[in-house]
Design an enzyme around this catalytic site. Structure first.
Site, PDB file in Angstrom:
ATOM      1  N   LYS A  68       0.867  -1.189   0.000  1.00  0.00           N
ATOM      2  CA  LYS A  68       0.000   0.000   0.000  1.00  0.00           C
ATOM      3  C   LYS A  68       0.889   1.219   0.000  1.00  0.00           C
ATOM      4  O   LYS A  68       1.836   1.299   0.783  1.00  0.00           O
ATOM      5  CB  LYS A  68      -0.863  -0.012   1.283  1.00  0.00           C
ATOM      6  N   LYS A 104       5.211   2.080  -3.013  1.00  0.00           N
ATOM      7  CA  LYS A 104       5.174   3.496  -3.418  1.00  0.00           C
ATOM      8  C   LYS A 104       5.479   3.562  -4.905  1.00  0.00           C
ATOM      9  O   LYS A 104       6.129   2.674  -5.454  1.00  0.00           O
ATOM     10  CB  LYS A 104       6.234   4.302  -2.655  1.00  0.00           C
ATOM     11  N   ASN A 219      -3.480  20.821   2.638  1.00  0.00           N
ATOM     12  CA  ASN A 219      -4.554  19.913   3.029  1.00  0.00           C
ATOM     13  C   ASN A 219      -4.433  19.518   4.502  1.00  0.00           C
ATOM     14  O   ASN A 219      -5.368  19.710   5.291  1.00  0.00           O
ATOM     15  CB  ASN A 219      -4.495  18.681   2.106  1.00  0.00           C
TER      16      ASN A 219
HETATM   17  P1  NAD Z   1      -0.232  20.161   0.346  1.00  0.00           P
HETATM   18  O1  NAD Z   1       0.459  20.230  -0.965  1.00  0.00           O
HETATM   19  O2  NAD Z   1      -1.709  20.309   0.414  1.00  0.00           O
HETATM   20  O3  NAD Z   1       0.367  21.319   1.309  1.00  0.00           O
HETATM   21  C1  NAD Z   1       1.735  21.535   1.463  1.00  0.00           C
HETATM   22  C2  NAD Z   1       1.952  22.886   2.141  1.00  0.00           C
HETATM   23  O4  NAD Z   1       3.352  23.046   2.379  1.00  0.00           O
HETATM   24  C3  NAD Z   1       1.515  24.101   1.323  1.00  0.00           C
HETATM   25  O5  NAD Z   1       0.880  25.043   2.149  1.00  0.00           O
HETATM   26  C4  NAD Z   1       2.839  24.675   0.808  1.00  0.00           C
HETATM   27  O6  NAD Z   1       2.777  26.083   0.584  1.00  0.00           O
HETATM   28  C5  NAD Z   1       3.737  24.364   1.985  1.00  0.00           C
HETATM   29  N1  NAD Z   1       5.165  24.398   1.645  1.00  0.00           N
HETATM   30  C6  NAD Z   1       5.777  23.941   0.531  1.00  0.00           C
HETATM   31  N2  NAD Z   1       7.092  24.225   0.593  1.00  0.00           N
HETATM   32  C7  NAD Z   1       7.297  24.861   1.774  1.00  0.00           C
HETATM   33  C8  NAD Z   1       8.440  25.417   2.398  1.00  0.00           C
HETATM   34  N3  NAD Z   1       9.651  25.359   1.834  1.00  0.00           N
HETATM   35  N4  NAD Z   1       8.277  25.999   3.619  1.00  0.00           N
HETATM   36  C9  NAD Z   1       7.061  26.062   4.197  1.00  0.00           C
HETATM   37  N5  NAD Z   1       5.945  25.559   3.643  1.00  0.00           N
HETATM   38  C10 NAD Z   1       6.072  24.973   2.441  1.00  0.00           C
HETATM   39  O7  NAD Z   1       0.267  18.821   1.031  1.00  0.00           O
HETATM   40  P2  NAD Z   1      -0.434  17.963   2.176  1.00  0.00           P
HETATM   41  O8  NAD Z   1      -1.310  16.948   1.561  1.00  0.00           O
HETATM   42  O9  NAD Z   1      -0.967  18.890   3.221  1.00  0.00           O
HETATM   43  O10 NAD Z   1       0.838  17.177   2.750  1.00  0.00           O
HETATM   44  C11 NAD Z   1       1.787  17.801   3.590  1.00  0.00           C
HETATM   45  C12 NAD Z   1       2.742  16.775   4.160  1.00  0.00           C
HETATM   46  O11 NAD Z   1       1.977  15.787   4.845  1.00  0.00           O
HETATM   47  C13 NAD Z   1       3.578  16.012   3.113  1.00  0.00           C
HETATM   48  O12 NAD Z   1       4.829  15.691   3.680  1.00  0.00           O
HETATM   49  C14 NAD Z   1       2.806  14.730   2.919  1.00  0.00           C
HETATM   50  O13 NAD Z   1       3.641  13.667   2.470  1.00  0.00           O
HETATM   51  C15 NAD Z   1       2.304  14.498   4.325  1.00  0.00           C
HETATM   52  N6  NAD Z   1       1.140  13.619   4.342  1.00  0.00           N
HETATM   53  C16 NAD Z   1      -0.034  14.032   3.795  1.00  0.00           C
HETATM   54  C17 NAD Z   1      -1.101  13.153   3.788  1.00  0.00           C
HETATM   55  C18 NAD Z   1      -2.436  13.565   3.222  1.00  0.00           C
HETATM   56  O14 NAD Z   1      -3.359  12.735   3.240  1.00  0.00           O
HETATM   57  N7  NAD Z   1      -2.610  14.795   2.778  1.00  0.00           N
HETATM   58  C19 NAD Z   1      -0.978  11.861   4.333  1.00  0.00           C
HETATM   59  C20 NAD Z   1       0.239  11.483   4.906  1.00  0.00           C
HETATM   60  C21 NAD Z   1       1.298  12.383   4.891  1.00  0.00           C
END
Ligand code: NAD
Length: 421
Positions: A68, A104, A219
């Site tokens: 997964k 992945k 998100n």
């Molecule tokens: P997203 O793309 O919706 O949001 C990312 C945010 O990070 C944005 O606000 C962006 O402006 C900001 N960002 C980017 N570069 C930056 C920097 N240099 N400094 C500060 N902020 C910066 O992504 P997401 O879905 O919210 O995911 C965020 C993290 O959470 C990732 O590492 C992702 O792997 C992890 N994650 C997300 C999920 C999910 O379901 N959304 C699940 C597991 C892990």
């Protein structure tokens, strides 16, 4: 990412091996992925030319169930990056006791340079190229960086065409209309919130209205800000790729979210003081919540962190070198494989729903997510206390003990996961 990240993952694995009761078979089996596929995807571009993209799918381990893990569309995608992320997924699914292994995938592409039609052809081409190594009982992809419901819809449709049958459980994170599940888009922040609530007494005891700083307002980060704000926390700083905004009395999160939704950026927000982008990491705060990128906290800035605890919502936001420095400073870290596991947990619900031919309600999803997060968080906290190990090591040990039980139960012959068709 990469080689550094892979090296970090291996260091943490070695740390956990020292604290866990592991068979030699497990150690040996976890050193390499089961299968690693690199594909070339020719895509007809809108101007009539043909462009070829490199794609990957790695199945790290499937002893506990089908692999997964998400599919990432990003220029940095490489074999090393995908392998590391698949390795982490193996631990994340084991930590949550989901009947899955770790996988992945990704394509090295800047999706912002592609039209919607080109992106659809790329997603369909990628699906066709990896169709032999995915399937509801083999390896189940999901969205990751720059792939969303729409991309999952295209991929599920392409896979159904190839198989000549409806196969909604081949991947998760689909649109509701194609068998997706309610609550998937808030699952990561909901899950993180349960972990935070469960550990609050342990890591922030005696503080009635803790303060938080959140790096990343997408998100996961923005939704978590609202949950904490509603629960009486003071979110005093949030940052995105442009700026940090700060208010020591607590930001009005509704106003900040409205501004971000309307303008796409935190810059020029009507509330709070605007600071440099990276200032969010070093404000004095009870809880620092990195929710943006890998490697945000590293050896060069770890000494500047002024938080009591770090909740890792992003994948891999703290490097292995920084771990040691933060530990010396007495800063606790709640690891990513627990904190952000709500997303994959609700993906499991979606897979179950599809296999049952059922429709789950939002109420069922939320209730079962809370149960899972609370159970595993409590177990890990107790393990950390009993063995006097950091929470990160405890999470890895917990995962490894589940993995070793499964690996040992397969016997000592030459089994090495499920063979590709
Ligand atoms: P997203 O793309 O919706 O949001 C990312 C945010 O990070 C944005 O606000 C962006 O402006 C900001 N960002 C980017 N570069 C930056 C920097 N240099 N400094 C500060 N902020 C910066 O992504 P997401 O879905 O919210 O995911 C965020 C993290 O959470 C990732 O590492 C992702 O792997 C992890 N994650 C997300 C999920 C999910 O379901 N959304 C699940 C597991 C892990």
């Amino acid at each position: 990412m990469t080689d550094d990240l892979l090296e970090d993952a291996e260091r943490r694995f070695e740390d956990a091996c020292r604290a866990a009761h592991l068979s030699e078979d497990t150690k040996e089996r976890m050193r390499r992925p089961e299968t690693s596929l690199k594909v070339s995807i020719p895509v007809r571009m809108d101007d009539g030319t043909l462009q070829t993209f490199a794609g990957y799918r790695v199945r790290y381990d499937s002893t506990r169930g089908p692999a997964k893990g998400g599919v990432r569309f990003h220029p940095s995608v490489s074999a090393a990056e995908v392998t590391t992320l698949a390795f982490w997924m193996t631990f994340k699914t084991a930590v949550m006791d989901l009947p899955f292994g770790g996988g992945k995938g990704g394509v090295a592409v800047d999706p912002k340079q592609l039209s919607a039609a080109e992106l659809e052809r790329l997603a369909r081409g990628y699906t066709a190229a990896i169709a032999d190594v995915i399937g509801p009982d083999l390896d189940v992809p999901a969205p990751d960086v720059a792939t969303n419901e729409m991309v999952m819809g295209w991929m599920a449709h392409e896979y159904a065409k190839i198989e000549r049958s409806h196969q909604p459980a081949v991947l998760t994170g689909k649109p509701l209309a194609l068998g997706g599940i309610p609550g998937r888009s808030t699952a990561t922040s909901d899950g993180a919130f349960h972990v935070i609530k469960q550990l609050q007494e342990r890591v922030l005891s005696g503080i009635d209205s803790p303060t938080a700083a959140i790096q990343g307002f997408g998100n996961a980060g923005a939704q978590l800000a609202t949950l904490l704000d509603d629960a009486g926390w003071r979110v005093i700083a949030v940052g995105d790729s442009a700026v940090t905004i700060h208010d020591a009395d607590g930001l009005d999160i509704d106003v900040v979210r409205k501004h971000k939704d309307e303008t796409g950026s935190l810059a020029d927000c009507p509330v709070g003081e605007e600071l440099d982008r990276d200032a969010v990491l070093t404000v004095e705060v009870d809880a620092l919540i990195p929710a943006a990128l890998e490697g945000a906290i590293h050896a060069d800035n770890a000494r500047d962190i002024r938080a009591r605890v770090i909740f890792e919502v992003a994948n891999g936001p703290v490097t292995a070198d920084a771990d040691g420095l933060l530990d010396e400073a007495g800063i606790e870290i709640v690891p990513d494989i627990l904190t952000n596991a709500g997303g994959v947990t609700v993906s499991w619900f979606e897979w179950c729903q599809n296999r049952q031919g059922d429709r789950w309600t939002l109420e069922t999803v939320k209730r079962r997510l809370e149960e899972r997060m609370v159970t595993e968080t409590t177990f890990i906290a107790d393990l950390a206390s009993d063995r006097e190990i950091p929470l990160r090591t405890a999470a890895y040990v917990h995962a490894l003990e589940r993995l070793t039980a499964a690996i040992d139960a397969t016997g000592t012959s030459d089994t090495f996961g499920v063979q590709v068709r």
